[in-house]
Design a protein around this motif. Sequence first.
Motif, PDB file in Angstrom:
ATOM      1  N   LYS A 254     -23.525 -17.547 -35.379  1.00 23.31           N
ATOM      2  CA  LYS A 254     -23.619 -16.120 -35.085  1.00 23.31           C
ATOM      3  C   LYS A 254     -22.811 -15.674 -33.871  1.00 23.31           C
ATOM      4  O   LYS A 254     -22.459 -14.498 -33.753  1.00 23.31           O
ATOM      5  CB  LYS A 254     -25.091 -15.739 -34.869  1.00 23.31           C
ATOM      6  N   PHE A 255     -22.540 -16.605 -32.953  1.00 24.68           N
ATOM      7  CA  PHE A 255     -21.888 -16.210 -31.712  1.00 24.68           C
ATOM      8  C   PHE A 255     -20.735 -17.136 -31.344  1.00 24.68           C
ATOM      9  O   PHE A 255     -20.776 -18.332 -31.613  1.00 24.68           O
ATOM     10  CB  PHE A 255     -22.895 -16.209 -30.548  1.00 24.68           C
ATOM     11  N   GLN A 256     -19.745 -16.564 -30.727  1.00 27.46           N
ATOM     12  CA  GLN A 256     -18.672 -17.337 -30.103  1.00 27.46           C
ATOM     13  C   GLN A 256     -19.043 -17.521 -28.638  1.00 27.46           C
ATOM     14  O   GLN A 256     -19.267 -16.545 -27.913  1.00 27.46           O
ATOM     15  CB  GLN A 256     -17.335 -16.607 -30.227  1.00 27.46           C
TER      16      GLN A 256
ATOM     17  N   LEU B  19     -21.726 -14.639 -24.849  1.00 29.22           N
ATOM     18  CA  LEU B  19     -21.884 -14.751 -26.295  1.00 29.22           C
ATOM     19  C   LEU B  19     -21.307 -13.515 -26.968  1.00 29.22           C
ATOM     20  O   LEU B  19     -21.740 -12.391 -26.692  1.00 29.22           O
ATOM     21  CB  LEU B  19     -23.364 -14.901 -26.673  1.00 29.22           C
ATOM     22  N   LYS B  20     -20.335 -13.727 -27.820  1.00 25.72           N
ATOM     23  CA  LYS B  20     -19.706 -12.643 -28.571  1.00 25.72           C
ATOM     24  C   LYS B  20     -20.077 -12.791 -30.042  1.00 25.72           C
ATOM     25  O   LYS B  20     -19.810 -13.833 -30.649  1.00 25.72           O
ATOM     26  CB  LYS B  20     -18.188 -12.674 -28.407  1.00 25.72           C
ATOM     27  N   LYS B  21     -20.684 -11.775 -30.611  1.00 28.03           N
ATOM     28  CA  LYS B  21     -21.151 -11.866 -31.987  1.00 28.03           C
ATOM     29  C   LYS B  21     -19.977 -11.990 -32.944  1.00 28.03           C
ATOM     30  O   LYS B  21     -18.982 -11.274 -32.832  1.00 28.03           O
ATOM     31  CB  LYS B  21     -21.977 -10.636 -32.345  1.00 28.03           C
ATOM     32  N   ARG B  22     -20.096 -12.945 -33.849  1.00 27.63           N
ATOM     33  CA  ARG B  22     -19.044 -13.158 -34.825  1.00 27.63           C
ATOM     34  C   ARG B  22     -19.089 -12.084 -35.898  1.00 27.63           C
ATOM     35  O   ARG B  22     -20.160 -11.635 -36.322  1.00 27.63           O
ATOM     36  CB  ARG B  22     -19.184 -14.552 -35.464  1.00 27.63           C
ATOM     37  N   ALA B  23     -17.938 -11.674 -36.385  1.00 27.30           N
ATOM     38  CA  ALA B  23     -17.853 -10.595 -37.357  1.00 27.30           C
ATOM     39  C   ALA B  23     -18.345 -11.010 -38.729  1.00 27.30           C
ATOM     40  O   ALA B  23     -18.707 -10.175 -39.561  1.00 27.30           O
ATOM     41  CB  ALA B  23     -16.409 -10.099 -37.462  1.00 27.30           C
ATOM     42  N   THR B  24     -18.391 -12.325 -38.987  1.00 29.79           N
ATOM     43  CA  THR B  24     -18.751 -12.812 -40.325  1.00 29.79           C
ATOM     44  C   THR B  24     -20.241 -12.787 -40.600  1.00 29.79           C
ATOM     45  O   THR B  24     -20.660 -12.901 -41.749  1.00 29.79           O
ATOM     46  CB  THR B  24     -18.246 -14.255 -40.518  1.00 29.79           C
TER      47      THR B  24
END
Length: 315
Positions: free
Chosen positions: A280-282, A309-314
């Motif tokens: 969910k996160f990078q 934590l950067k939320k993944r677009a997928t």
Amino acid sequence: MNEMTGGTGSGSGSEKPMANIHEFVHCVQQIFVESANMQLIPPKLAFRLNLPVWSRFEGAARKALDLARTYVNENVEHIRNEVNGESDGMSGQGIIRQLLNDGSISVEEMVRIIVDLFIAAADTTSHATQWALYLLSRNPQCQRRMLDEVNSVTGGHIVEECHLPHLSYTKGVIKEALRLYPVAPFLTRYLSHDMELSGYGIPSGKLIVMSLYTTGRKCEYFNDANQFMPERWLRDKELANHQTINTHACLPFGLGVRSCIGRRVAEIQMQFLLSRIVQKFQLSAVSNKEIGINLRMIATPEQPIHLALKKRATL
């Protein structure tokens, strides 16, 4: 610790959450801190002299035991009420429910087992997971490889229990994190028989202390020992590049009959949490400065670890 907050790692538990969870965690942390402070003081002497360090340790231990025991007893009553038709609609198969249904041990024995598991796991698994997240944040290529494996195994869906056996690289991440930052950095044993160590004769009955932190970072046991390389633990030798020279140099859970009883629980919890977070996160480190380690009863960071934590677009 998931049982204390309302469920198992796979989300199937039904136990009621512990109301004073933060107080419990604080007490367990203080138990470890005060235990480390008493390493050079015989406990019996600290007790007889009623030293402040003993008073703090005893108070924290008593409070943690009382909180955990109350939690277990409340859940036993809750589950029995469900059986008697007074259910509040919760269902599932948490640890307490399974032990009650099994019926092979008494409630008092069950309370002791679960209380021991809570206290042993409260501060250890969380620190091990923290180190793993820290290492992933500083090694984006490893994070990407882990994400690719997770998505390949799950087809892009959330990680479930059936996926865990196939997450080889994720398991390698955990093993590598525990090699570099063993949650229990020192292993102690009383010798059962006379033996020779590096030319020194050690008689039976003597206590020996082994530094897992030291052996885990020795180049004679691991190539590029200070590098975070989860692939060294893969069974496919072509992928692993034969990076692991001696696996017995890394024993974060001990070995044999005195090994950690909660090993399997800790590994499953870490596999679930790490894989789902990476899905969910990078992760990225807020600072490039390397975090030092405090080698006490458990290995803790010298300063707080801050991650972005950067939320993944997928997802």
